[in-house]
Design a protein around this motif. Structure first.
Motif, short mmCIF file in Angstrom:
data_model
loop_
_atom_site.label_atom_id
_atom_site.label_comp_id
_atom_site.label_asym_id
_atom_site.label_seq_id
_atom_site.Cartn_x
_atom_site.Cartn_y
_atom_site.Cartn_z
N GLY A 175 0.88 -1.17 0.17
CA GLY A 175 0.15 -0.05 -0.17
C GLY A 175 0.83 1.35 0.00
N VAL A 176 2.19 1.34 -0.40
CA VAL A 176 2.97 2.49 -0.39
C VAL A 176 2.47 3.19 -1.49
CG1 VAL A 176 5.09 3.38 -0.88
CG2 VAL A 176 4.87 1.13 0.64
N ARG A 177 2.44 4.55 -1.24
CA ARG A 177 1.64 5.34 -2.39
C ARG A 177 2.77 6.00 -3.34
NH1 ARG A 177 -1.30 8.06 1.75
NH2 ARG A 177 -0.13 10.08 1.39
N HIS A 178 3.81 5.98 -2.69
CA HIS A 178 5.17 7.26 -3.59
C HIS A 178 6.52 6.37 -3.02
CE1 HIS A 178 6.66 11.42 -4.56
NE2 HIS A 178 7.30 10.32 -4.89
N VAL A 179 7.03 6.17 -3.98
CA VAL A 179 8.35 5.64 -3.80
C VAL A 179 9.47 6.75 -4.46
CG1 VAL A 179 10.16 4.09 -4.55
CG2 VAL A 179 7.70 3.33 -4.09
N VAL A 180 10.38 6.96 -3.62
CA VAL A 180 11.71 7.84 -3.97
C VAL A 180 12.72 6.93 -4.01
CG1 VAL A 180 12.96 9.74 -3.34
CG2 VAL A 180 10.73 9.72 -2.52
#
Length: 277
Positions: A92-97
């Motif tokens: 459910g991670v929304r944003h990966v850097v």
């Protein structure tokens, strides 16, 4: 509240970014919890390896924005990255850097730059938002190119690279994590302020560190032959040698202003990095 997660917190970039962000970090993911650093805000520590999808899913559950620091060099690093990306999306991670590479491309001269490109593609296809930090080679590592005799040997000629300090990469990562919505689906090139050749770097290291360094150009054949005693792994040999050929081609020579724009200060020079400034 947005929960920020950071991998690689035992390393320089992940650990420095976590310390800059302080109590805004909610979760750190490390391979060995016993080595997890003490960080401001005392974030939750989870243990997982990139290659273990089940452990990564559990470790990332509840994380909204994730700093995915690229894994250690390995023959299967791309598959490790793909497993971690898949686990992040499923958790459910929304944003990966993601810490990528300045020359990332499917046909990058630096062979490991190809792995970074394919990792970026996996992140793009995952449905998560993304920010790619395409950092150049690290200025901090220049002394490690030299042998015990101070000689840097490789097929780079007079090619130049706008290498970057790890501290600048960590500061950029922290700035992006602090306001992720402002950096969605953005790619940043993280470089130093100027292109430097190995002969120039050797002179500057000699002055800064007080011991002699010099550069010895090699042919491709000489480069491979001189390193075969160190490993029989062809992928590792290719990675080592292509570090020099990528610099020799000048494909990594152009500086970017992204570090200055995102941190508010000029990127560190080679001398800064060598002296820990």
């Amino acid at each position: 509240m947005t929960t920020i997660g950071i991998t690689g917190a035992t390393g320089h970039i992940g650990g420095t970014a976590a310390r800059i962000l302080g109590d805004r970090v909610g979760r750190v993911v490390v391979r060995n919890a016993a080595r997890a650093p003490r960080l401001p805000g005392d974030p939750e520590v989870r243990e997982a390896e990139y290659a273990d999808g089940t452990a990564m899913r559990a470790a990332l559950a509840g994380v909204d924005v994730l700093l995915l620091v690229s894994g250690a060099e390995a023959q299967d690093r791309l598959e490790q990255h793909r497993t971690a990306v898949r686990a992040a999306a499923e958790a459910g991670v929304r944003h990966v850097v993601y810490t990528s590479f300045d020359g990332a491309a499917p046909d990058a001269d630096f062979t490991l730059g190809r792995d970074h490109w394919h990792t970026e593609e996996a992140i793009r296809a995952s449905g998560m938002r993304w920010t790619f930090l395409r950092d150049s080679f690290y200025l901090d590592f220049f002394p490690l190119f030299a042998g015990e005799d101070g000689v840097i040997a490789g097929p780079a000629g007079d090619g130049r690279v706008a290498a970057v300090a790890r501290a600048d990469v960590a500061e950029v990562a922290a700035a992006v994590l602090a306001d992720p919505a402002a950096h969605e689906d953005a790619t940043y090139r993280l470089t130093g302020p100027e292109p430097v050749s190995f002969p120039e770097a050797a002179e500057r290291m000699t002055a800064a560190l007080g011991r002699p360094f010099r550069f010895a150009d090699q042919t491709l054949e000489e480069a491979y032959a001189s390193r075969r005693a160190l490993t029989g792994e062809q992928w590792q040999l290719d990675a080592w040698v292509s570090t020099y050929t990528a610099i020799g081609s000048d494909e990594l020579a152009a500086p970017s202003d992204d570090v200055a724009r995102l941190t508010g200060h000029a990127p560190r020079t080679l001398q800064d990095a060598l002296l820990g400034r």
